[in-house]
Enzyme design. Structure first.
Site, PDB file in Angstrom:
ATOM      1  N   GLY A 141      35.138  41.736  41.346  1.00  0.00           N
ATOM      2  CA  GLY A 141      35.705  41.157  42.569  1.00  0.00           C
ATOM      3  C   GLY A 141      36.416  42.142  43.476  1.00  0.00           C
ATOM      4  O   GLY A 141      36.430  41.973  44.693  1.00  0.00           O
ATOM      5  N   ASP A 149      40.808  41.752  43.901  1.00  0.00           N
ATOM      6  CA  ASP A 149      40.584  40.815  44.992  1.00  0.00           C
ATOM      7  C   ASP A 149      41.734  39.822  45.120  1.00  0.00           C
ATOM      8  O   ASP A 149      42.210  39.546  46.211  1.00  0.00           O
ATOM      9  CB  ASP A 149      39.240  40.074  44.811  1.00  0.00           C
ATOM     10  N   ASP A 188      46.055  35.688  40.693  1.00  0.00           N
ATOM     11  CA  ASP A 188      46.043  34.241  40.481  1.00  0.00           C
ATOM     12  C   ASP A 188      47.031  33.936  39.352  1.00  0.00           C
ATOM     13  O   ASP A 188      48.236  33.948  39.559  1.00  0.00           O
ATOM     14  CB  ASP A 188      44.594  33.844  40.167  1.00  0.00           C
ATOM     15  N   LYS A 230      47.820  34.076  45.103  1.00  0.00           N
ATOM     16  CA  LYS A 230      48.038  32.622  44.919  1.00  0.00           C
ATOM     17  C   LYS A 230      49.273  32.480  44.045  1.00  0.00           C
ATOM     18  O   LYS A 230      49.172  32.144  42.865  1.00  0.00           O
ATOM     19  CB  LYS A 230      46.859  32.043  44.136  1.00  0.00           C
ATOM     20  N   PHE A 250      40.362  27.210  45.349  1.00  0.00           N
ATOM     21  CA  PHE A 250      39.396  28.193  44.875  1.00  0.00           C
ATOM     22  C   PHE A 250      38.657  28.748  46.084  1.00  0.00           C
ATOM     23  O   PHE A 250      38.096  28.005  46.882  1.00  0.00           O
ATOM     24  CB  PHE A 250      38.422  27.578  43.871  1.00  0.00           C
ATOM     25  N   VAL A 251      38.678  30.056  46.231  1.00  0.00           N
ATOM     26  CA  VAL A 251      38.087  30.687  47.407  1.00  0.00           C
ATOM     27  C   VAL A 251      36.978  31.650  47.007  1.00  0.00           C
ATOM     28  O   VAL A 251      36.959  32.165  45.886  1.00  0.00           O
ATOM     29  CB  VAL A 251      39.147  31.441  48.242  1.00  0.00           C
ATOM     30  N   ASP A 295      33.833  35.458  43.863  1.00  0.00           N
ATOM     31  CA  ASP A 295      32.612  34.722  43.576  1.00  0.00           C
ATOM     32  C   ASP A 295      32.887  33.339  43.019  1.00  0.00           C
ATOM     33  O   ASP A 295      33.968  33.036  42.516  1.00  0.00           O
ATOM     34  CB  ASP A 295      31.793  35.478  42.526  1.00  0.00           C
ATOM     35  N   ARG A 335      29.866  36.576  46.843  1.00  0.00           N
ATOM     36  CA  ARG A 335      30.699  37.770  47.003  1.00  0.00           C
ATOM     37  C   ARG A 335      30.447  38.466  48.332  1.00  0.00           C
ATOM     38  O   ARG A 335      31.300  39.187  48.844  1.00  0.00           O
ATOM     39  CB  ARG A 335      30.418  38.782  45.879  1.00  0.00           C
TER      40      ARG A 335
HETATM   41  P1  IMP Z   1      44.104  36.027  37.146  1.00  0.00           P
HETATM   42  O1  IMP Z   1      43.873  36.831  35.898  1.00  0.00           O
HETATM   43  O2  IMP Z   1      44.212  34.551  36.867  1.00  0.00           O
HETATM   44  O3  IMP Z   1      45.225  36.543  38.012  1.00  0.00           O
HETATM   45  O4  IMP Z   1      42.796  36.083  37.968  1.00  0.00           O
HETATM   46  C1  IMP Z   1      42.382  37.177  38.572  1.00  0.00           C
HETATM   47  C2  IMP Z   1      40.876  37.140  38.677  1.00  0.00           C
HETATM   48  O5  IMP Z   1      40.363  35.816  38.698  1.00  0.00           O
HETATM   49  C3  IMP Z   1      40.479  37.767  39.965  1.00  0.00           C
HETATM   50  O6  IMP Z   1      40.140  39.101  39.743  1.00  0.00           O
HETATM   51  C4  IMP Z   1      39.295  36.949  40.394  1.00  0.00           C
HETATM   52  O7  IMP Z   1      38.117  37.591  39.954  1.00  0.00           O
HETATM   53  C5  IMP Z   1      39.399  35.632  39.711  1.00  0.00           C
HETATM   54  N1  IMP Z   1      39.856  34.551  40.621  1.00  0.00           N
HETATM   55  C6  IMP Z   1      41.076  33.983  40.677  1.00  0.00           C
HETATM   56  N2  IMP Z   1      41.147  33.048  41.643  1.00  0.00           N
HETATM   57  C7  IMP Z   1      39.916  33.024  42.206  1.00  0.00           C
HETATM   58  C8  IMP Z   1      39.364  32.270  43.296  1.00  0.00           C
HETATM   59  O8  IMP Z   1      39.998  31.437  43.959  1.00  0.00           O
HETATM   60  N3  IMP Z   1      38.063  32.538  43.577  1.00  0.00           N
HETATM   61  C9  IMP Z   1      37.315  33.442  42.893  1.00  0.00           C
HETATM   62  N4  IMP Z   1      37.808  34.178  41.894  1.00  0.00           N
HETATM   63  C10 IMP Z   1      39.104  33.972  41.545  1.00  0.00           C
HETATM   64 MG    MG Z   2      37.896  39.447  39.264  1.00  0.00          MG
END
Ligand code: IMP
Ligand code: MG
Length: 197
Positions: free
Chosen positions: A63, A119, A122, A150, A171-172, A178, A184
């Site tokens: 991403g 990217d 979250d 987020k 979710f974006v 993706d 992407r």
């Molecule tokens: P985290 O580990 O939950 O912080 O997530 C990070 C990863 O989850 C990012 O690198 C993204 O690849 C994926 N991700 C989180 N939210 C989204 C979303 O809204 N759309 C697409 N991919 C997401």
């Molecule tokens: Mg990712």
């Protein structure tokens, strides 16, 4: 440009952030990073253009590749790139399944200034995992840089040092992000209208 992509059980909703907004923000963050990294080098008595490989940018695949590709062209100092691959949303999942390292981390980070690029921040599990692994190598500094944040979904105790935009809990896709491997290549950041969570 309109992309007619057909992805099972998902359709595109509103554009949240346009390509023009993205471009503007990437320019600003690149300048900020260039200033901050230059300050680190100057403090070490080094020059931003001729230091001995002190700066390494680490895009998180897959991403982070679009953002990283744009961002590095706004950081006009000497730097190296070394990617890491993390997976947390296998298949059509839109809830994190926990971050897993695929392959290995760059191994030569000791004593260098490390900037991890992703990217989106979250739950924070991805960045927390990478921060832990990078810090095991004793870098000179650690910075995190994400296009989207987020923050209301945060689980891990982590924040980004540089963030492009705060977004709500939607979710974006697009600009590297993706759904089930697709979208992407959208130039804008777009909400997914319907999907299975
Ligand atoms: P985290 O580990 O939950 O912080 O997530 C990070 C990863 O989850 C990012 O690198 C993204 O690849 C994926 N991700 C989180 N939210 C989204 C979303 O809204 N759309 C697409 N991919 C997401
Ligand atoms: Mg990712």
């Amino acid at each position: 440009m309109i992309l007619f992509m057909s992805v099972p059980s998902a359709s595109l909703g509103q554009i949240l952030i346009t390509r023009e907004q993205i471009e503007q923000r990437v320019t600003e963050i690149g300048q900020q990073l260039a200033d901050d990294l230059t300050a680190e080098l100057v403090a070490e008595g080094e020059d931003a253009l001729s230091h001995p490989d002190r700066i390494v940018l680490v895009p998180i695949m897959t991403g982070g590749m679009v953002f990283a590709a744009d961002l590095i062209r706004h950081i006009p100092i000497k730097l190296s790139l070394d990617v890491v691959t993390v997976s947390s949303y296998p298949g059509a999942a839109t809830e994190s399944k926990g971050a897993k390292l695929k392959g290995s981390l760059p191994k030569n980070l000791a004593g260098r200034h490390v900037v991890v690029i992703d990217d989106i921040l979250d739950s924070g599990q991805t960045l927390a995992l990478i921060r832990e692994l990078v810090n095991e190598q004793n870098p000179a500094s650690f910075r995190s840089c994400v296009m989207l944040d987020k923050s209301e979904r945060r689980v891990a105790d982590i924040s980004a040092d540089y963030a492009g935009f705060q977004i709500p809990d939607e979710f974006v896709v697009g600009y590297g992000l993706d759904y089930n491997g697709f979208y992407r290549n959208l130039p804008d950041i777009v909400a997914l209208a319907e999907h299975h969570r």
